[in-house]
Design an enzyme around this catalytic site. Sequence first.
Site, PDB file in Angstrom:
ATOM      1  N   LYS A 106       0.831  -1.012   0.245  1.00 13.17           N
ATOM      2  CA  LYS A 106      -0.087  -0.165   0.116  1.00 13.17           C
ATOM      3  C   LYS A 106       0.899   1.295  -0.068  1.00 13.17           C
ATOM      4  O   LYS A 106       1.955   1.163   0.261  1.00 13.17           O
ATOM      5  CB  LYS A 106      -0.911   0.007   1.136  1.00 13.17           C
ATOM      6  CG  LYS A 106      -0.219  -0.213   2.538  1.00 13.17           C
ATOM      7  CD  LYS A 106      -1.324  -0.082   3.539  1.00 13.17           C
ATOM      8  CE  LYS A 106      -1.036  -0.288   4.896  1.00 13.17           C
ATOM      9  NZ  LYS A 106       0.133  -0.375   5.674  1.00 13.17           N
ATOM     10  N   ARG A 108       2.338   5.048   1.236  1.00  9.97           N
ATOM     11  CA  ARG A 108       2.299   5.587   2.405  1.00  9.97           C
ATOM     12  C   ARG A 108       1.737   7.009   2.227  1.00  9.97           C
ATOM     13  O   ARG A 108       1.488   7.326   1.154  1.00  9.97           O
ATOM     14  CB  ARG A 108       3.870   5.744   2.817  1.00  9.97           C
ATOM     15  CG  ARG A 108       4.506   4.679   3.578  1.00  9.97           C
ATOM     16  CD  ARG A 108       5.920   5.111   3.850  1.00  9.97           C
ATOM     17  NE  ARG A 108       6.709   3.962   4.420  1.00  9.97           N
ATOM     18  CZ  ARG A 108       7.901   3.491   4.512  1.00  9.97           C
ATOM     19  NH1 ARG A 108       8.524   4.406   3.859  1.00  9.97           N
ATOM     20  NH2 ARG A 108       8.287   2.644   5.174  1.00  9.97           N
ATOM     21  N   GLY A 131      13.326   9.208   4.317  1.00  7.40           N
ATOM     22  CA  GLY A 131      13.073   7.748   4.482  1.00  7.40           C
ATOM     23  C   GLY A 131      11.543   7.192   4.271  1.00  7.40           C
ATOM     24  O   GLY A 131      11.138   6.204   4.658  1.00  7.40           O
ATOM     25  N   LYS A 134       9.984   8.926  -1.000  1.00  4.63           N
ATOM     26  CA  LYS A 134       9.825   9.888  -2.013  1.00  4.63           C
ATOM     27  C   LYS A 134      10.038   9.520  -3.384  1.00  4.63           C
ATOM     28  O   LYS A 134       9.512   9.743  -4.409  1.00  4.63           O
ATOM     29  CB  LYS A 134      10.742  11.114  -1.647  1.00  4.63           C
ATOM     30  CG  LYS A 134      10.419  11.780  -0.551  1.00  4.63           C
ATOM     31  CD  LYS A 134      11.237  13.362  -0.257  1.00  4.63           C
ATOM     32  CE  LYS A 134      12.795  12.880   0.265  1.00  4.63           C
ATOM     33  NZ  LYS A 134      12.741  12.359   1.547  1.00  4.63           N
ATOM     34  N   CYS A 484       3.585  14.576  20.204  1.00  3.23           N
ATOM     35  CA  CYS A 484       4.744  14.232  20.572  1.00  3.23           C
ATOM     36  C   CYS A 484       4.503  13.041  21.446  1.00  3.23           C
ATOM     37  O   CYS A 484       5.567  11.861  21.140  1.00  3.23           O
ATOM     38  CB  CYS A 484       5.401  15.249  21.336  1.00  3.23           C
ATOM     39  SG  CYS A 484       7.084  14.460  22.010  1.00  3.23           S
TER      40      CYS A 484
HETATM   41  N1  LIG Z   1       4.507   2.398   0.253  1.00  2.00           N
HETATM   42  C1  LIG Z   1       5.468   1.896   0.889  1.00  2.00           C
HETATM   43  N2  LIG Z   1       5.493   1.031   1.786  1.00  2.00           N
HETATM   44  C2  LIG Z   1       6.620   0.332   2.406  1.00  2.00           C
HETATM   45  N3  LIG Z   1       7.744   1.009   2.029  1.00  2.00           N
HETATM   46  C3  LIG Z   1       7.914   1.849   1.259  1.00  2.00           C
HETATM   47  C4  LIG Z   1       6.938   2.515   0.681  1.00  2.00           C
HETATM   48  N4  LIG Z   1       7.340   3.272   0.000  1.00  2.00           N
HETATM   49  C5  LIG Z   1       8.971   3.464  -0.058  1.00  2.00           C
HETATM   50  N5  LIG Z   1       9.009   2.559   0.818  1.00  2.00           N
HETATM   51  C6  LIG Z   1      10.451   2.215   1.359  1.00  2.00           C
HETATM   52  O1  LIG Z   1      11.043   3.291   2.177  1.00  2.00           O
HETATM   53  C7  LIG Z   1      12.494   3.390   2.042  1.00  2.00           C
HETATM   54  C8  LIG Z   1      12.885   4.553   1.791  1.00  2.00           C
HETATM   55  O2  LIG Z   1      12.409   5.340   0.588  1.00  2.00           O
HETATM   56  P1  LIG Z   1      13.018   6.183  -0.268  1.00  2.00           P
HETATM   57  O3  LIG Z   1      14.566   5.990  -0.278  1.00  2.00           O
HETATM   58  O4  LIG Z   1      12.434   6.382  -1.429  1.00  2.00           O
HETATM   59  O5  LIG Z   1      13.170   7.345   0.930  1.00  2.00           O
HETATM   60  P2  LIG Z   1      13.303   8.969   0.499  1.00  2.00           P
HETATM   61  O6  LIG Z   1      12.242   9.556   1.007  1.00  2.00           O
HETATM   62  O7  LIG Z   1      13.732   9.177  -0.892  1.00  2.00           O
HETATM   63  O8  LIG Z   1      14.544   9.160   1.659  1.00  2.00           O
HETATM   64  P3  LIG Z   1      15.843  10.094   1.304  1.00  2.00           P
HETATM   65  O9  LIG Z   1      15.317  11.545   1.817  1.00  2.00           O
HETATM   66  O10 LIG Z   1      16.807   9.625   2.480  1.00  2.00           O
HETATM   67  O11 LIG Z   1      16.366  10.089   0.036  1.00  2.00           O
HETATM   68  C9  LIG Z   1      12.751   2.257   0.914  1.00  2.00           C
HETATM   69  O12 LIG Z   1      13.246   1.253   1.509  1.00  2.00           O
HETATM   70  C10 LIG Z   1      11.428   2.107   0.320  1.00  2.00           C
HETATM   71  O13 LIG Z   1      11.506   0.629  -0.152  1.00  2.00           O
END
Ligand SMILES: Nc1ncnc2c1ncn2[C@@H]1O[C@H](COP(=O)(O)OP(=O)(O)OP(=O)(O)O)[C@@H](O)[C@H]1O
Length: 635
Positions: A106, A108, A131, A134, A484
């Site tokens: 699903k 986020r 994390g 994005k 918080c």
């Molecule tokens: N819908 C989701 N459900 C579960 N896990 C997810 C989902 N979307 C992304 N993830 C996981 O979350 C982790 C972080 O994703 P991503 O690298 O895109 O984060 P980010 O927001 O780009 O972080 P950063 O700011 O460090 O670049 C990855 O391991 C990804 O597989």
Amino acid sequence: ILWNREKETQNAQAELDSVEAELELVELQITELMDKQAELTSRRNALLQQLEEACDAAQSSSSSSLKPSKADHVMNKQEMQRYDRRDFPWSEKVEQQLKDSFNLSKFRPLQLRAINLTLLGKDLFLVMPTGRGKSLCYQLPAVCSTGFTLVVTPLVSLMEDQIMYLKSIDVSAAMLNASINKESVKTVMAGMTDVKSPFKLLYVTPEKIAKSKLFMSRLEKAYNANLLSRIAVDEVHCCSQWGHDFRPDYKLLGILKRQFPKVPLLGITATATSSVLKDCEKILCVSQPITLTSSFNRTNLYYEVKNSDNEASISDIASLINSKYKDQSGIVYVFSQKDAESVSTELQKRDILAYPYHANMDPQDKSRVHHKWTSNKIRVVVATVAFGMGIDKPDVRFVIHHTISKSIENYYQESGRAGRDDHPADCIVYFGFSDIFRISTMVVMENTGQQKLLQMVDYCQNFDRCRRSLMAVHFDEMWNEEGCNQMCDTCRHAQDCITVDITQHARQVVQILELAASNNEKMTPLKLTDAWMGKGPAKHRKMIQTTTLSRLKAEAVIVQLLLRGYLREDFSFTPYTTYIYIKLGRKAPLLKSQAHSLTMKMRTTESEPAEVSKVHIDAPQESYNFIIVLSGPSR
Ligand SMILES: Nc1ncnc2c1ncn2[C@@H]1O[C@H](COP(=O)(O)OP(=O)(O)OP(=O)(O)O)[C@@H](O)[C@H]1O
């Protein structure tokens, strides 16, 4: 008669001096009140906006007809929710690819909305904590569109990680950067105009766009053939000099929207204030993009600040790692390369498998440490900020800052590497008086470096307000007290704090500085504290008031005076180093007025609780019977 006139003139002059001094005080008080007024006005406006949104929401839920849309960029929450729908022409494909290609069940929060908006062709800024996923917001649309998505990424290591990940899930992707050989460059360039689209994502560094005419001409061909489906600018805050990570080549990315106006642009970042985003909007030449901001609040992270005392801090960190975080993975952030080496050695001496990581290491050594840590062969990386972008380890249980970060944005980003798997994790920062000035010399050249550092110091010294609420202000987010849930030390230990009247303490510090100035002495932060505590070498002996406070609390008072403008830092540059001295700040004259008082919150738990209580009850005694030293070598 003459004598009387002279006397009258003297009296008038004396009165004039006193009136002018009083006037100066009143003007300062007015400035202080105006600052407060500005702060309250901005808070009131934010609250009014919140109320307006709540009213809009109530109205649209009570009315069956849809309200006419405002301009896209000022859509309210209700209007935004339309883009969470799953009945767009592409929705089925998007759902299917989420499961089949990305192996996710699903979305986020905000992911689906961002994906729908970019697939609708809107320009978008996505601000989502580190994390939270994005990348999916441009990777998934890329596989659902014809042609390819151009992704601008600041670091080669970042694009390599992404390509590795995409390969592992069978999504075709390519990259162009300085390390790619000529043959591969040719293949990629040809692929850009191939209607069969051999890759769905093309990662490039901003330099490629700024400097390669050949690349731009291929991009233009792809655009004309409708094969350039989308442009994603990763770490979009790098465009702005006001952001925490400015990269000059990002300044030139405006060419993309100017040359390819029909292609939707998606700018993504984990941390950007609204003013930084406004600046990015201008630089990237996007007019009125929609901004999606997900809450900065990472509910699974516990935020804590501890007092730093070099040796003791390392022992404290080691004992935490050996007990609470036994066999768990984490990062210890340090200030410098030297600290990375020394702190990791100290931790190793205490049986912790900790490796240093800093910018000056060989690339192979860096990736060896990174790899060992990711695969849990080592538990702890002791790193400078060089260990940053692209770190995506889900089970990081602690991020400890041995030294404060240079800004709240940096701290948020660095500490945000904890708990990406949504399980509880701790973010601890050790706050030391001398560290403020170490970092100050480093950020002095940056436009707003000092101001940002003091915000970070305020985050550490503020026992009055929830740590999250302090971050919320910084990220322009409305803060809800329940956000918080006692997941920071100030909320959890609110009762361990008392209000202390520091007016007399402040006057003592000011007196020392005035005396120093009259002797042409410069006071470093250390000398000032020593002088106030009655320590240090003798040169000019004067009777001044020394303090009965412990060193820790004396330093806390000095920091408080700096934060509130009663003191200020003054810099002196030599070819080899930068020196910092403490001088009187613009509010110091306010302390001349007997009516002026100053209070601050202090913790009672850390050390000498009895003494702090005493401070609270008794004003500090007027101790004139100390001979103390104001000077020594000024550096
Ligand atoms: N819908 C989701 N459900 C579960 N896990 C997810 C989902 N979307 C992304 N993830 C996981 O979350 C982790 C972080 O994703 P991503 O690298 O895109 O984060 P980010 O927001 O780009 O972080 P950063 O700011 O460090 O670049 C990855 O391991 C990804 O597989």
